[in-house]
Design a protein around this motif. Structure first.
Motif, PDB file in Angstrom:
ATOM      1  N   MET A 171       4.522   5.300   7.442  1.00 43.80           N
ATOM      2  CA  MET A 171       4.262   3.866   7.357  1.00 43.80           C
ATOM      3  C   MET A 171       5.560   3.073   7.302  1.00 43.80           C
ATOM      4  O   MET A 171       5.639   1.947   7.813  1.00 43.80           O
ATOM      5  CB  MET A 171       3.392   3.559   6.135  1.00 43.80           C
ATOM      6  CG  MET A 171       1.966   4.068   6.270  1.00 43.80           C
ATOM      7  SD  MET A 171       0.899   3.585   4.889  1.00 43.80           S
ATOM      8  CE  MET A 171       0.642   1.847   5.263  1.00 43.80           C
ATOM      9  N   ILE A 214       2.905  10.161   4.592  1.00 41.20           N
ATOM     10  CA  ILE A 214       2.232   8.935   5.015  1.00 41.20           C
ATOM     11  C   ILE A 214       3.135   7.751   4.721  1.00 41.20           C
ATOM     12  O   ILE A 214       3.245   6.807   5.514  1.00 41.20           O
ATOM     13  CB  ILE A 214       0.881   8.778   4.286  1.00 41.20           C
ATOM     14  CG1 ILE A 214      -0.111   9.833   4.773  1.00 41.20           C
ATOM     15  CG2 ILE A 214       0.303   7.385   4.495  1.00 41.20           C
ATOM     16  CD1 ILE A 214      -1.409   9.848   3.992  1.00 41.20           C
ATOM     17  N   VAL A 215       3.809   7.813   3.584  1.00 40.68           N
ATOM     18  CA  VAL A 215       4.743   6.748   3.211  1.00 40.68           C
ATOM     19  C   VAL A 215       5.890   6.670   4.214  1.00 40.68           C
ATOM     20  O   VAL A 215       6.259   5.590   4.690  1.00 40.68           O
ATOM     21  CB  VAL A 215       5.298   6.970   1.793  1.00 40.68           C
ATOM     22  CG1 VAL A 215       6.301   5.882   1.433  1.00 40.68           C
ATOM     23  CG2 VAL A 215       4.165   7.002   0.777  1.00 40.68           C
ATOM     24  N   VAL A 250       0.960   4.699  -2.597  1.00 38.83           N
ATOM     25  CA  VAL A 250       0.784   6.077  -2.123  1.00 38.83           C
ATOM     26  C   VAL A 250       1.878   6.986  -2.669  1.00 38.83           C
ATOM     27  O   VAL A 250       1.666   8.174  -2.865  1.00 38.83           O
ATOM     28  CB  VAL A 250       0.737   6.131  -0.581  1.00 38.83           C
ATOM     29  CG1 VAL A 250       0.602   7.573  -0.081  1.00 38.83           C
ATOM     30  CG2 VAL A 250      -0.427   5.299  -0.048  1.00 38.83           C
ATOM     31  N   GLN A 256       0.776  13.178   1.464  1.00 42.31           N
ATOM     32  CA  GLN A 256       0.741  11.789   1.011  1.00 42.31           C
ATOM     33  C   GLN A 256       2.099  11.100   1.172  1.00 42.31           C
ATOM     34  O   GLN A 256       2.170   9.985   1.698  1.00 42.31           O
ATOM     35  CB  GLN A 256       0.313  11.726  -0.461  1.00 42.31           C
ATOM     36  CG  GLN A 256      -1.095  12.206  -0.734  1.00 42.31           C
ATOM     37  CD  GLN A 256      -2.151  11.306  -0.119  1.00 42.31           C
ATOM     38  OE1 GLN A 256      -1.920  10.125   0.106  1.00 42.31           O
ATOM     39  NE2 GLN A 256      -3.314  11.873   0.169  1.00 42.31           N
ATOM     40  N   TYR A 281       0.792  -1.231   0.000  1.00 40.02           N
ATOM     41  CA  TYR A 281       0.000   0.000   0.000  1.00 40.02           C
ATOM     42  C   TYR A 281       0.831   1.293   0.000  1.00 40.02           C
ATOM     43  O   TYR A 281       0.567   2.195  -0.806  1.00 40.02           O
ATOM     44  CB  TYR A 281      -0.958  -0.010   1.188  1.00 40.02           C
ATOM     45  CG  TYR A 281      -1.778   1.245   1.326  1.00 40.02           C
ATOM     46  CD1 TYR A 281      -2.710   1.603   0.355  1.00 40.02           C
ATOM     47  CD2 TYR A 281      -1.616   2.086   2.422  1.00 40.02           C
ATOM     48  CE1 TYR A 281      -3.459   2.765   0.469  1.00 40.02           C
ATOM     49  CE2 TYR A 281      -2.357   3.242   2.549  1.00 40.02           C
ATOM     50  CZ  TYR A 281      -3.279   3.578   1.574  1.00 40.02           C
ATOM     51  OH  TYR A 281      -4.008   4.726   1.699  1.00 40.02           O
ATOM     52  N   PRO A 282       1.854   1.433   0.866  1.00 41.26           N
ATOM     53  CA  PRO A 282       2.633   2.685   0.839  1.00 41.26           C
ATOM     54  C   PRO A 282       3.293   2.954  -0.505  1.00 41.26           C
ATOM     55  O   PRO A 282       3.504   4.122  -0.878  1.00 41.26           O
ATOM     56  CB  PRO A 282       3.690   2.469   1.931  1.00 41.26           C
ATOM     57  CG  PRO A 282       3.159   1.383   2.789  1.00 41.26           C
ATOM     58  CD  PRO A 282       2.342   0.512   1.892  1.00 41.26           C
ATOM     59  N   PHE A 292       9.517  -2.135   3.669  1.00 41.81           N
ATOM     60  CA  PHE A 292       8.184  -1.929   4.247  1.00 41.81           C
ATOM     61  C   PHE A 292       7.656  -3.166   4.979  1.00 41.81           C
ATOM     62  O   PHE A 292       6.457  -3.293   5.203  1.00 41.81           O
ATOM     63  CB  PHE A 292       7.212  -1.494   3.154  1.00 41.81           C
ATOM     64  CG  PHE A 292       7.417  -0.076   2.730  1.00 41.81           C
ATOM     65  CD1 PHE A 292       6.815   0.977   3.422  1.00 41.81           C
ATOM     66  CD2 PHE A 292       8.241   0.238   1.650  1.00 41.81           C
ATOM     67  CE1 PHE A 292       7.028   2.291   3.053  1.00 41.81           C
ATOM     68  CE2 PHE A 292       8.460   1.550   1.273  1.00 41.81           C
ATOM     69  CZ  PHE A 292       7.846   2.590   1.977  1.00 41.81           C
TER      70      PHE A 292
END
Length: 484
Positions: free
Chosen positions: A263, A259-260, A67, A256, A63-64, A129
């Motif tokens: 995360m 957020i990466v 993003v 955005q 998901y990241p 990640f």
């Protein structure tokens, strides 16, 4: 093209509440649908017995990386949207249409470059990640990401064109383009996952086909723009214009991409702290914290999509009025926005605090161990306990961007997501273990809100008209006289 300008003059006369409804509702739906792209995959993956929490964890890992693509797309799209609105408000239609053309060319070039980077660096990215939290999770991550990366050019183009279409005065079409792609994904996911049993490949393929449809519809609209008309010279690179509209989208990018970064920190700490946990340190439960945290963040993303959609919908309205010198209308819109954002946050808070078991039940809790549900309940209640403040903070960031104050907006966003979001995610687990990861989110929102209060106060003062300022002074004088 000057004769087309009056088509937007209603932005100076219609009630702010009506304009907010007209522009924000389609924008909210567009962003909600965009958020559902990934969460729909996760729901179907979670309920497929042959994928389960390992597949869910793989979805969280990838998901990241999607993003990253979104952050670049919204920087181009939101920046262009804000700049085009300012240009139209001040009558510079030539700059408006050339900005749109340059935004499209820039987005296409960046998306191809990013796709190449993702394929070349896939093992390192998945490892960074937390993809190796378990062997099965890593295998699913590779399968899912291989196909998701192929759709990045379509995904970025659709997301970048969406705010541009809104700035053209057609938020409904922007909504329909995103909605068409999501419905495609929603229909194909169960077919590919349950009927064909294609697993992570099927989930990814359904998503990419939806993104292709959204991009195709958005490109079609380019030939039907109302406020500007694209010509061949619109697509000729003009770095003067790019340097002007990109800074206006930097807040969207930072919100955005941060957020990466957050995360990245959180998922690494989940792997580290989870391995030291007496329960999640066992191989059969190792993927649970990663899967659950991904679910909670997706639920949060749905709330933030409403918040961002509400605020982003005001960008054309605020930009046009600011360009026309109507600070009074900008102020009225800002106050209205803050009230509604707080209300959304309050409703979300009640849901996550009162109904966490129902929420996690949507994501296959019935076929998982009790530890899955227990950790999810704690995660929802702790991680999102300051969601009201998160909503107000986000509204403040985006509205400053709409007013053309990219610097203040970018600094606030950077402080929230990097200084607090990453810093606390790395520090708190040192003392509180896995719970420290959960505490990092509310702590970041609380600290950011303290800063936002000062920025909100300063913005209100700048937007007040001389008459309103005199009225405030008269009121203070009357209050003092009454006290005496």
């Amino acid at each position: 093209m000057a004769e087309e300008k009056p088509s937007s003059t209603f932005l100076l006369t219609e009630r702010p509440a009506e304009l907010m409804r007209r522009y924000s509702v389609p924008c909210i739906i567009s962003l909600l649908v965009a958020a559902l792209y990934n969460i729909v995959d996760q729901i179907f993956i979670a309920n497929a017995s042959y994928l389960g929490s390992a597949g869910n964890a793989a979805n969280t890992v990838v998901y990241p990386l999607t993003v990253v693509a979104l952050s670049l797309a919204v920087m181009v799209g939101d920046g262009c949207c804000a700049y085009v609105s300012l240009c139209l408000g001040s009558g510079r239609t030539e700059d408006a249409h050339r900005s749109v053309g340059n935004a499209i060319v820039l987005c296409a070039a960046v998306s191809l470059l990013l796709t190449a980077v993702h394929y070349l660096c896939m093992p390192a990215l998945l490892h960074a990640f937390g993809g190796d939290v378990s062997p099965q999770t890593y295998a699913y991550s590779v399968e899912y990401f291989t196909w998701i990366a192929a759709g990045i050019p379509f995904y970025m183009l659709g997301q970048a064109l969406n705010p541009i279409i809104r700035s053209d005065g057609n938020p409904k079409f922007a909504m329909k383009a995103i909605l068409a792609g999501c419905i495609t994904n929603l229909v194909l996911d169960p077919v590919f996952i349950f009927l064909f049993r294609w697993g992570m490949l099927g989930a990814a393929l359904a998503t990419v086909l939806g993104q292709v449809l959204t991009a195709a519809l958005s490109v079609w609209y380019l030939f039907h723009l109302k406020t500007v008309r694209l010509a061949r010279n619109s697509f000729r690179p003009d770095f003067r214009l790019i340097r002007r509209f990109l800074p206006l989208g930097i807040t969207s990018f930072l919100s955005q991409i941060a957020i990466v970064a957050s995360m990245l920190a959180i998922q690494n700490m989940v792997v580290r702290c989870g391995s030291q946990d007496p329960i999640f340190g066992q191989e059969e439960y190792a993927q649970i914290p990663m899967a659950v945290l991904g679910i909670v963040m997706k639920v949060f993303q749905i709330v933030i999509s409403i918040v961002v959609g509400m605020a982003a919908g005001t960008i054309p309205v605020a930009g046009y009025n600011r360009g026309a010198g109507r600070k009074d209308r900008c102020l009225a819109l800002f106050r209205l926005l803050l009230r509604w954002e707080a209300m959304v946050g309050l409703i979300a808070l009640v849901i996550v605090e009162v109904f966490p078991r129902a929420l996690i039940g949507i994501f296959g809790a019935a076929q998982e161990s009790p530890y899955y549900t227990e950790f999810a309940v704690r995660c929802f209640r702790v991680y999102l306990c300051m969601i009201v403040l998160a909503c107000i903070n986000k509204a403040c960031f985006i509205y400053l961007q709409a007013l053309g104050d990219a610097r203040s907006s970018s600094v606030l966003s950077l402080v929230r997501e990097i200084l607090f979001g990453v810093g606390l995610a790395l520090l708190l687990p040192l003392w509180f273990g896995l719970d420290g990861v959960l505490y990092s989110m509310p702590a970041s929102d609380l600290l950011t809100f303290v800063l936002s209060v000062f920025v909100i106060s300063s913005t209100v003062k700048k937007l007040r008209t001389p008459e309103e300022k005199r009225g405030k002074e008269v009121q203070k004088t009357q209050n003092l006289s009454a006290a005496v």
